[in-house]
Structure formats: C-alpha cells, structure tokens
Motif scaffolding. Structure first.
Motif, PDB file in Angstrom:
ATOM      1  N   VAL A   1       0.867  -1.177   0.000  1.00 25.84           N
ATOM      2  CA  VAL A   1       0.000   0.000   0.000  1.00 25.84           C
ATOM      3  C   VAL A   1       0.903   1.225   0.000  1.00 25.84           C
ATOM      4  O   VAL A   1       1.868   1.296   0.754  1.00 25.84           O
ATOM      5  CB  VAL A   1      -0.927   0.023   1.236  1.00 25.84           C
ATOM      6  CG1 VAL A   1      -1.618   1.370   1.360  1.00 25.84           C
ATOM      7  CG2 VAL A   1      -1.954  -1.100   1.144  1.00 25.84           C
ATOM      8  N   ASP A   2       0.612   2.170  -0.883  1.00 25.20           N
ATOM      9  CA  ASP A   2       1.325   3.445  -0.901  1.00 25.20           C
ATOM     10  C   ASP A   2       0.327   4.565  -0.651  1.00 25.20           C
ATOM     11  O   ASP A   2      -0.785   4.550  -1.192  1.00 25.20           O
ATOM     12  CB  ASP A   2       2.032   3.659  -2.247  1.00 25.20           C
ATOM     13  CG  ASP A   2       3.245   2.757  -2.403  1.00 25.20           C
ATOM     14  OD1 ASP A   2       4.167   2.872  -1.592  1.00 25.20           O
ATOM     15  OD2 ASP A   2       3.240   1.912  -3.325  1.00 25.20           O
ATOM     16  N   THR A   3       0.724   5.535   0.169  1.00 27.97           N
ATOM     17  CA  THR A   3      -0.165   6.627   0.528  1.00 27.97           C
ATOM     18  C   THR A   3       0.448   7.961   0.136  1.00 27.97           C
ATOM     19  O   THR A   3       1.573   8.269   0.541  1.00 27.97           O
ATOM     20  CB  THR A   3      -0.476   6.614   2.039  1.00 27.97           C
ATOM     21  OG1 THR A   3      -0.987   5.328   2.407  1.00 27.97           O
ATOM     22  CG2 THR A   3      -1.490   7.683   2.385  1.00 27.97           C
ATOM     23  N   VAL A   4      -0.291   8.724  -0.645  1.00 25.67           N
ATOM     24  CA  VAL A   4       0.134  10.060  -1.054  1.00 25.67           C
ATOM     25  C   VAL A   4      -0.465  11.043  -0.049  1.00 25.67           C
ATOM     26  O   VAL A   4      -1.683  11.231  -0.011  1.00 25.67           O
ATOM     27  CB  VAL A   4      -0.331  10.384  -2.480  1.00 25.67           C
ATOM     28  CG1 VAL A   4       0.272  11.703  -2.949  1.00 25.67           C
ATOM     29  CG2 VAL A   4       0.053   9.259  -3.436  1.00 25.67           C
TER      30      VAL A   4
ATOM     31  N   THR B   1      10.796   8.455  -1.583  1.00 33.67           N
ATOM     32  CA  THR B   1       9.592   7.754  -2.028  1.00 33.67           C
ATOM     33  C   THR B   1       8.376   8.343  -1.323  1.00 33.67           C
ATOM     34  O   THR B   1       8.489   9.124  -0.366  1.00 33.67           O
ATOM     35  CB  THR B   1       9.633   6.250  -1.698  1.00 33.67           C
ATOM     36  OG1 THR B   1       9.514   6.077  -0.279  1.00 33.67           O
ATOM     37  CG2 THR B   1      10.906   5.593  -2.189  1.00 33.67           C
ATOM     38  N   LEU B   2       7.213   7.939  -1.768  1.00 33.40           N
ATOM     39  CA  LEU B   2       5.992   8.170  -1.017  1.00 33.40           C
ATOM     40  C   LEU B   2       5.979   7.248   0.197  1.00 33.40           C
ATOM     41  O   LEU B   2       6.799   6.333   0.313  1.00 33.40           O
ATOM     42  CB  LEU B   2       4.776   7.892  -1.902  1.00 33.40           C
ATOM     43  CG  LEU B   2       4.684   8.734  -3.180  1.00 33.40           C
ATOM     44  CD1 LEU B   2       3.601   8.172  -4.097  1.00 33.40           C
ATOM     45  CD2 LEU B   2       4.423  10.192  -2.862  1.00 33.40           C
ATOM     46  N   VAL B   3       5.049   7.469   1.094  1.00 35.34           N
ATOM     47  CA  VAL B   3       4.942   6.630   2.301  1.00 35.34           C
ATOM     48  C   VAL B   3       4.211   5.336   1.944  1.00 35.34           C
ATOM     49  O   VAL B   3       3.130   5.361   1.354  1.00 35.34           O
ATOM     50  CB  VAL B   3       4.181   7.369   3.410  1.00 35.34           C
ATOM     51  CG1 VAL B   3       3.940   6.448   4.607  1.00 35.34           C
ATOM     52  CG2 VAL B   3       4.963   8.607   3.842  1.00 35.34           C
ATOM     53  N   GLY B   4       4.806   4.194   2.275  1.00 38.11           N
ATOM     54  CA  GLY B   4       4.150   2.924   1.967  1.00 38.11           C
ATOM     55  C   GLY B   4       4.898   1.736   2.510  1.00 38.11           C
ATOM     56  O   GLY B   4       5.913   1.870   3.189  1.00 38.11           O
TER      57      GLY B   4
ATOM     58  N   LYS C   1       1.407   1.975   8.191  1.00 37.95           N
ATOM     59  CA  LYS C   1       2.646   2.450   7.584  1.00 37.95           C
ATOM     60  C   LYS C   1       2.817   3.952   7.764  1.00 37.95           C
ATOM     61  O   LYS C   1       3.927   4.441   7.951  1.00 37.95           O
ATOM     62  CB  LYS C   1       2.696   2.080   6.104  1.00 37.95           C
ATOM     63  CG  LYS C   1       2.657   0.585   5.810  1.00 37.95           C
ATOM     64  CD  LYS C   1       3.682  -0.202   6.591  1.00 37.95           C
ATOM     65  CE  LYS C   1       5.120   0.115   6.235  1.00 37.95           C
ATOM     66  NZ  LYS C   1       6.089  -0.789   6.896  1.00 37.95           N
ATOM     67  N   LEU C   2       1.710   4.673   7.719  1.00 38.50           N
ATOM     68  CA  LEU C   2       1.779   6.109   7.956  1.00 38.50           C
ATOM     69  C   LEU C   2       2.314   6.401   9.356  1.00 38.50           C
ATOM     70  O   LEU C   2       3.223   7.225   9.536  1.00 38.50           O
ATOM     71  CB  LEU C   2       0.390   6.738   7.777  1.00 38.50           C
ATOM     72  CG  LEU C   2       0.257   8.219   8.145  1.00 38.50           C
ATOM     73  CD1 LEU C   2       1.190   9.069   7.301  1.00 38.50           C
ATOM     74  CD2 LEU C   2      -1.182   8.672   7.979  1.00 38.50           C
ATOM     75  N   GLU C   3       1.782   5.705  10.351  1.00 35.17           N
ATOM     76  CA  GLU C   3       2.232   5.938  11.726  1.00 35.17           C
ATOM     77  C   GLU C   3       3.657   5.434  11.949  1.00 35.17           C
ATOM     78  O   GLU C   3       4.449   6.070  12.649  1.00 35.17           O
ATOM     79  CB  GLU C   3       1.266   5.272  12.706  1.00 35.17           C
ATOM     80  CG  GLU C   3      -0.097   5.937  12.759  1.00 35.17           C
ATOM     81  CD  GLU C   3      -0.982   5.357  13.841  1.00 35.17           C
ATOM     82  OE1 GLU C   3      -0.491   5.186  14.982  1.00 35.17           O
ATOM     83  OE2 GLU C   3      -2.160   5.065  13.549  1.00 35.17           O
TER      84      GLU C   3
ATOM     85  N   LYS D   1       6.123   5.255   9.794  1.00 35.31           N
ATOM     86  CA  LYS D   1       7.155   6.022   9.090  1.00 35.31           C
ATOM     87  C   LYS D   1       7.120   7.517   9.359  1.00 35.31           C
ATOM     88  O   LYS D   1       8.080   8.221   9.037  1.00 35.31           O
ATOM     89  CB  LYS D   1       7.049   5.763   7.590  1.00 35.31           C
ATOM     90  CG  LYS D   1       7.392   4.322   7.218  1.00 35.31           C
ATOM     91  CD  LYS D   1       7.613   4.139   5.731  1.00 35.31           C
ATOM     92  CE  LYS D   1       8.066   2.720   5.411  1.00 35.31           C
ATOM     93  NZ  LYS D   1       8.342   2.528   3.974  1.00 35.31           N
ATOM     94  N   THR D   2       6.022   8.011   9.928  1.00 35.57           N
ATOM     95  CA  THR D   2       5.929   9.452  10.161  1.00 35.57           C
ATOM     96  C   THR D   2       5.590   9.815  11.599  1.00 35.57           C
ATOM     97  O   THR D   2       5.838  10.937  12.022  1.00 35.57           O
ATOM     98  CB  THR D   2       4.841  10.079   9.256  1.00 35.57           C
ATOM     99  OG1 THR D   2       3.548   9.651   9.698  1.00 35.57           O
ATOM    100  CG2 THR D   2       5.043   9.682   7.800  1.00 35.57           C
ATOM    101  N   GLY D   3       5.002   8.898  12.342  1.00 34.64           N
ATOM    102  CA  GLY D   3       4.603   9.199  13.707  1.00 34.64           C
ATOM    103  C   GLY D   3       3.322  10.009  13.809  1.00 34.64           C
ATOM    104  O   GLY D   3       2.988  10.509  14.886  1.00 34.64           O
ATOM    105  N   VAL D   4       2.558  10.150  12.715  1.00 34.87           N
ATOM    106  CA  VAL D   4       1.336  10.948  12.750  1.00 34.87           C
ATOM    107  C   VAL D   4       0.151  10.147  12.211  1.00 34.87           C
ATOM    108  O   VAL D   4       0.314   9.142  11.527  1.00 34.87           O
ATOM    109  CB  VAL D   4       1.487  12.250  11.928  1.00 34.87           C
ATOM    110  CG1 VAL D   4       2.582  13.122  12.501  1.00 34.87           C
ATOM    111  CG2 VAL D   4       1.766  11.944  10.466  1.00 34.87           C
ATOM    112  N   LYS D   5      -1.055  10.620  12.542  1.00 36.30           N
ATOM    113  CA  LYS D   5      -2.288  10.045  12.039  1.00 36.30           C
ATOM    114  C   LYS D   5      -2.960  11.062  11.123  1.00 36.30           C
ATOM    115  O   LYS D   5      -2.738  12.258  11.230  1.00 36.30           O
ATOM    116  CB  LYS D   5      -3.224   9.680  13.195  1.00 36.30           C
ATOM    117  CG  LYS D   5      -2.669   8.612  14.129  1.00 36.30           C
ATOM    118  CD  LYS D   5      -3.661   8.290  15.236  1.00 36.30           C
ATOM    119  CE  LYS D   5      -3.113   7.227  16.173  1.00 36.30           C
ATOM    120  NZ  LYS D   5      -4.068   6.880  17.261  1.00 36.30           N
TER     121      LYS D   5
END
Length: 251
Positions: free
Chosen positions: A29-32, A58-61, A79-81, A83-87
């Motif tokens: 899954v990739d998230t823009v 890359t994009l987040v995924g 994966k968002l949380e 790799k970024t620590g945010v929701k």
C-alpha cells in the motif's frame, strides 16, 4: 476426479488448502499524503533506509502484514504511523497498479491511497524503514526530487484525483488549523485547484454546506477584522450539488 473434489466439505478443503500453489506478487500500500502551506500544495516524502533504492525519496508505503492487517486501510494507517509518527483525519483509496516492472524485486501490486494532513502542529518523525522525512512542494504536478519505483506517476495520478474531488466536496477543510477565516479556506481551495475563485460564490457554497461554526474570536485580515471559524464536530465530507468549477476565474 480433481484434487479439490476429494474433500467432503468446504471446511475440510480449506483446512488442507495450500496457498503456495498459485504465484503471489508482492502486495503493498502506498499513501500520497498532502498538505498546504507556504501557499503551495505539498506532499510527504520519506528517504529509504534499505535497498532497493536505498537513500532515495519515495511516497509513504510498505507491504501488507498478513497476520495483523485485516484491511488495506489498516496497512495504510499502520505504515503512515510507523514512518511518520502521525495520524491522518482523512484517508481515501484511489487506485491499484500492478506489473512486473515497477519493483526490481519482481511482480508487484500496490493499492494507492491519498491522505490529508493539516500542516499546523504536526511533528514529523522518520520511523521504521526511513532515514529522513520531509514535505516537498508540488510544482506542475511533480516534485523536484527523483522518486523511486513508479512513485512519480502515482503522485501525478493522485494529484489529479485530489483536484477532481475538491471540485465538488469540502475536503480542504481537513487541511485547516483548528481556527481559520473563510479567506484562509478559500486560499487552500485555490492552491489545490491552481485557480482563483470568485469570493461571493465560494462563500455561498460554504454557508450552504453548513460544515463550519463561528467562534467568538476575530483576526485582523488586511484592512478589517475577519471572523474565525472551526469545523463542526462529527462532520463528514460534504458533496456539493454541482462542481465548484462554475465559480472559477482563470488566473
């Protein structure tokens, strides 16, 4: 007699089923992830810590966790949380891409989501699998960085999807700070659409949507004070009856 017909029930068949009899492509899954600040639409990028494409943006995924992810959205949020620590307050599935060329490791399928994050009060953290993280401005539907895999094409398609959706919804409200003026909201629409909107028409649409509530506060904007608003609690995305495109003036 086929191999499957030797079983007396579906339960027996499933108990004896071997999932490796069919080839399985890598599934991810990739998230823009979009935001708006500095008068520009921006996308969140991470720098890979591992091969392939080590040290590239890359994009987040990431890959689906077959044991713990029950849905594709579970993977996107995890994966968002990680790799970024945010929701994110908004997440939407866009499209799926699969072929033998997009990943040098072999046949790969990815489901793409787009997410919206307000820039204010967000602290990014480069998490699992990433050595750096940043917002990158989008200029003419691309970023300055060379993106790994097929992420440049994914980004282009996601921008197109976002702009089309913004034409008839209240999505930009998810990008606002806790309190904002109607002028602030209009500017976010204009940044995403890359157009100038007619102010009176825009405000009539927002008023009819009934998604905002006034606060008791004011902010000095230009020559006069402007009312501050906030998004109402438990409000879903509003769909306008017709595209906001009718209120657009070309730059």
């Amino acid at each position: 007699m086929t191999k499957e017909s030797k079983y007396n029930s579906e339960v027996e068949f499933l108990d004896n089923y071997d999932p490796t009899i069919f080839d399985r492509p890598s599934t991810s899954v990739d998230t823009v992830i979009f935001t708006v600040f500095a008068q520009q639409l921006q996308v969140l990028l991470v720098k890979r810590a591992n091969y392939p494409f080590k040290n590239q943006w890359t994009l987040v995924g990431g890959f689906i966790d077959l044991d713990n992810d029950h849905t594709l959205e579970d993977t996107a949020r995890r994966k968002l949380e990680e790799k970024t620590g945010v929701k994110t307050p908004y997440l939407e599935q866009c499209f799926t891409i699969g072929n033998k060329q997009r990943d040098p490791r072999g046949w790969s399928v990815t489901t793409v989501y787009f997410a919206l994050l307000p820039y204010h009060n967000i602290t990014l953290t480069a998490g699992k699998g990433a050595i750096d993280i940043k917002w990158s401005p989008i200029i003419k539907d691309q970023v300055l960085e060379s993106l790994a895999f097929d992420h440049s094409e994914i980004l282009r398609l996601a921008i197109e999807r976002l702009r089309n959706k913004v034409l008839y919804t209240s999505l930009p409200a998810y990008l606002m700070s806790e309190k904002f003026t109607l002028g602030d909201l209009q500017k976010v629409y204009e940044v995403i659409l890359d157009r100038i909107l007619e102010t009176k028409s825009f405000r009539r649409r927002i008023a009819k949507a009934d998604i905002l509530e006034e606060t008791t506060e004011m902010r000095q904007d230009a020559k006069r004070p402007a009312k501050l608003y906030r998004l109402k609690d438990n409000i879903d995305t509003y769909f306008f009856l017709r595209n906001i495109e009718g209120a657009i003036l070309e730059k």
